[in-house]
Design an enzyme around this catalytic site. Structure first.
Site, PDB file in Angstrom:
ATOM      1  N   LYS A  35       0.933  -1.219  -0.084  1.00  0.00           N
ATOM      2  CA  LYS A  35      -0.102   0.076   0.069  1.00  0.00           C
ATOM      3  C   LYS A  35       1.144   1.237  -0.096  1.00  0.00           C
ATOM      4  CE  LYS A  35      -0.662  -0.580   4.999  1.00  0.00           C
ATOM      5  NZ  LYS A  35      -1.097   0.530   5.827  1.00  0.00           N
ATOM      6  N   ARG A 131      -9.398   0.412  15.974  1.00  0.00           N
ATOM      7  CA  ARG A 131      -9.374   1.339  14.633  1.00  0.00           C
ATOM      8  C   ARG A 131     -10.566   1.005  13.881  1.00  0.00           C
ATOM      9  NH1 ARG A 131      -3.972   1.709  11.259  1.00  0.00           N
ATOM     10  NH2 ARG A 131      -4.402  -0.262  10.864  1.00  0.00           N
ATOM     11  N   TYR A 256      17.742  29.507   7.468  1.00  0.00           N
ATOM     12  CA  TYR A 256      16.639  30.228   7.684  1.00  0.00           C
ATOM     13  C   TYR A 256      16.756  30.132   9.331  1.00  0.00           C
ATOM     14  CZ  TYR A 256      14.148  30.166   3.313  1.00  0.00           C
ATOM     15  OH  TYR A 256      13.889  30.404   1.961  1.00  0.00           O
ATOM     16  N   MET A 304      13.380  24.382   1.271  1.00  0.00           N
ATOM     17  CA  MET A 304      12.674  23.531   0.308  1.00  0.00           C
ATOM     18  C   MET A 304      13.332  22.622  -0.641  1.00  0.00           C
ATOM     19  SD  MET A 304       9.935  24.817  -2.464  1.00  0.00           S
ATOM     20  CE  MET A 304       8.555  25.689  -1.016  1.00  0.00           C
TER      21      MET A 304
HETATM   22  C1  PLP Z   1      -3.862  -3.983   8.397  1.00  0.00           C
HETATM   23  C2  PLP Z   1      -2.462  -3.424   8.210  1.00  0.00           C
HETATM   24  N1  PLP Z   1      -1.753  -5.025   8.266  1.00  0.00           N
HETATM   25  C3  PLP Z   1      -0.410  -4.593   7.910  1.00  0.00           C
HETATM   26  C4  PLP Z   1       0.317  -3.794   7.867  1.00  0.00           C
HETATM   27  C5  PLP Z   1       1.887  -3.639   7.757  1.00  0.00           C
HETATM   28  O1  PLP Z   1       2.471  -3.199   8.754  1.00  0.00           O
HETATM   29  P1  PLP Z   1       3.956  -3.004   8.834  1.00  0.00           P
HETATM   30  O2  PLP Z   1       4.488  -1.989   7.889  1.00  0.00           O
HETATM   31  O3  PLP Z   1       4.370  -2.582  10.003  1.00  0.00           O
HETATM   32  O4  PLP Z   1       4.653  -4.442   8.772  1.00  0.00           O
HETATM   33  C6  PLP Z   1      -0.326  -2.535   7.795  1.00  0.00           C
HETATM   34  C7  PLP Z   1       0.282  -1.140   7.881  1.00  0.00           C
HETATM   35  O5  PLP Z   1      -0.071  -0.250   8.352  1.00  0.00           O
HETATM   36  C8  PLP Z   1      -1.890  -2.429   8.086  1.00  0.00           C
HETATM   37  O6  PLP Z   1      -2.519  -1.531   8.158  1.00  0.00           O
END
Ligand code: PLP
Length: 366
Positions: A35, A131, A256, A304
Site C-alpha cells: 500500500k 480502529r 533560515y 525547500m
Molecule cells: C492492516 C495492516 N496490516 C499490515 C500492515 C503492515 O504493517 P507494517 O508495515 O508495520 O509491517 C499495515 C500497515 O499499516 C496495516 O494497516
C-alpha cells in the site's frame, strides 16, 4: 548536470527482505504489503520484483489494486480496508480481488451482491487496536452469516492488527493474541495476523497469513532490535550531492532563522535535497548524513530545495561529493532510515511515504 537527487530502489534487497519474512514464518503465508505506493518505493516495480515469491499482495483501497492490475500484475490482491462504497464490489469481482470486511454496512453490501465467483474475505476483528473491525462478541455472528453464503464468500479468515507488537513490553500484545486465539479456536477459523514487528519477534502470532510491510523495505520496526531485524537490508537510498561549499566564520549563522551557528571556523556543504523533495523539515542539527560514505551532521534548518551539512571534519569533501540522506553509500556504508527518523521525531514509515515525485526513483536489480 541534472539535479543530483534520486531515490535509488534496490529490488534485490526487497526480495531478500521478503524471503526473510517468509522464512521467519514457515507455517504462515506472507502477503507483501504494497500500500501507499509500496511505502513510497513504487508499487508496480515492487510487485513485479515480488510476483514470483509472494502468494498475495495487500493494498489499502481499490484504486491501488487497479494500478497493479493495469500493470499486468495477476497475483491475488487483498484490500486491507475493504470497499469504501457498495458500488466497488462489481470492480472487486471483475478484478478478482480479496477484501477485508470490517463494518456492518460492508456485510450488508456483500450479502446483497452476487459475484461471478465467490469473493475471498478476511473478517476484521478489533482485538485491541480500536480502529477497524468487529468486536470479538459480534464477530461470531458475522462469521456465521458470511459462512452461510458460499456462493458469495469464500476462503473466510479472521484478520486482526496488533497495536504494540513492536514494543519491548509485551503485556498488551499478549492480551490481543489471547483474545484472537480464543476466538479462532471457537470458530475454527484460520487467521491473518502478524505485521512486520510480529513477523520478526512473535512466531506464535503469525497466523495462517502474516502481513509484513515496512520490514520488506529494510526498516526495523522493533523497539529493541533482534537478530532477524538486524539482518534487514535498506531498499531505498535517498542520494544527492554537494552543490556548493561555504566557509563560515565562528558564530555566523547558517540558513533560515540562523538555527545553526558555527561553533568553529566551519566548512558547510549545500546539498540538493529539501522538504520540497520530502526530506523532513523537523530534522534537528546533527541529524546524520553520509558524505562520501562518512558520517556528517545537518547544520541548519532544512530549506525547500536544499539542506546544509557540516563537513569541517571532511577536508576531501566538496562540490560533487555524494550525500546519502538514508540508505547505502557507494562505499557500502549504511545510514539507517530508522536512525534518521529518530532525529526527526518520527518513524521510517512517514519518511519513506513522504518522498515526493521530484526525487526520481531509479530501479536496480530485481
Ligand atoms: C492492516 C495492516 N496490516 C499490515 C500492515 C503492515 O504493517 P507494517 O508495515 O508495520 O509491517 C499495515 C500497515 O499499516 C496495516 O494497516
Amino acid at each position: 548536470m541534472a539535479r543530483p537527487l534520486t531515490a535509488d530502489i534496490n529490488l534485490n534487497a526487497l526480495r531478500q527482505n521478503y524471503c526473510l519474512a517468509r522464512d521467519l514464518a514457515p507455517h504462515s503465508q506472507s502477503v507483501a504489503v504494497l500500500k501507499a505506493d509500496a511505502y513510497g518505493h513504487g508499487a508496480v516495480a515492487c510487485a513485479r520484483a515480488l510476483e514470483d515469491l509472494a502468494p498475495a499482495f495487500a493494498v489499502a483501497c481499490i484504486e491501488e489494486a487497479e494500478t497493479l492490475r493495469m500493470a499486468g500484475i495477476e497475483v491475488p490482491i487483498v484490500l486491507l480496508e475493504g470497499i469504501f462504497e457498495a458500488e466497488e464490489l462489481a470492480r472487486v469481482d471483475a478484478l478478482g480481488l480479496w477484501i477485508a470486511v470490517h463494518s456492518e454496512w460492508q456485510v450488508e453490501a456483500l450479502l446483497a451482491f452476487m459475484p461471478h465467483q465467490p469473493i475471498p474475505v478476511w473478517l476484521k476483528v478489533d482485538s485491541g487496536m480500536h480502529r477497524l473491525g468487529f468486536s470479538p462478541a459480534r464477530a461470531a455472528d458475522v462469521w456465521a452469516r458470511l459462512q452461510a453464503v458460499p456462493e458469495r464468500v469464500t476462503d473466510l479468515h479472521l484478520m486482526s492488527h496488533f497495536a504494540t507488537a513492536d514494543a519491548i513490553e509485551p503485556g498488551y500484545f499478549r492480551r490481543q493474541l489471547a483474545l484472537l486465539n480464543e476466538l479462532s479456536a471457537r470458530l475454527d477459523a484460520p487467521t491473518c495476523l502478524a505485521n512486520s514487528p510480529a513477523t520478526l519477534a512473535w512466531p506464535e502470532a503469525h497466523g495462517a497469513w502474516n502481513r509484513p510491510g515496512v520490514m520488506l523495505y529494510g526498516s526495523d520496526p522493533l523497539e529493541g532490535a533482534n537478530d532477524a531485524s538486524r539482518s534487514l537490508v535498506p531498499v531505498m537510498t535517498l542520494r544527492s550531492a554537494i552543490i556548493a561549499v561555504r566557509e563560515i566564520a565562528t558564530g555566523e549563522p547558517v540558513g533560515y532563522g540562523g538555527r545553526f551557528k558555527a561553533p568553529y571556523p566551519a566548512r558547510v556543504g549545500v546539498v540538493a535535497c529539501g522538504y520540497g523533495d520530502g526530506y523532513d523539515r523537523h530534522a534537528v542539527d546533527g541529524t546524520p548524513l553520509l558524505v562520501d560514505g562518512q558520517r556528517a551532521g545537518l547544520a541548519g534548518k532544512v530549506s525547500m530545495d536544499m539542506l546544509t551539512v557540516d563537513i569541517t571534519h571532511l577536508p576531501d569533501a566538496g562540490i560533487g561529493s555524494e550525500v546519502v540522506l538514508w540508505g547505502q553509500a557507494v562505499s557500502g556504508e549504511v545510514l539507517s532510515i530508522d536512525e534518521v527518523a529518530r532525529y526527526c521525531d518520527t518513524i521510517s514509515y512517514t519518511l519513506l511515504t513522504g518522498v515526493l515525485p521530484r526525487a526520481p526513483r531509479r530501479y536496480h536489480g530485481g
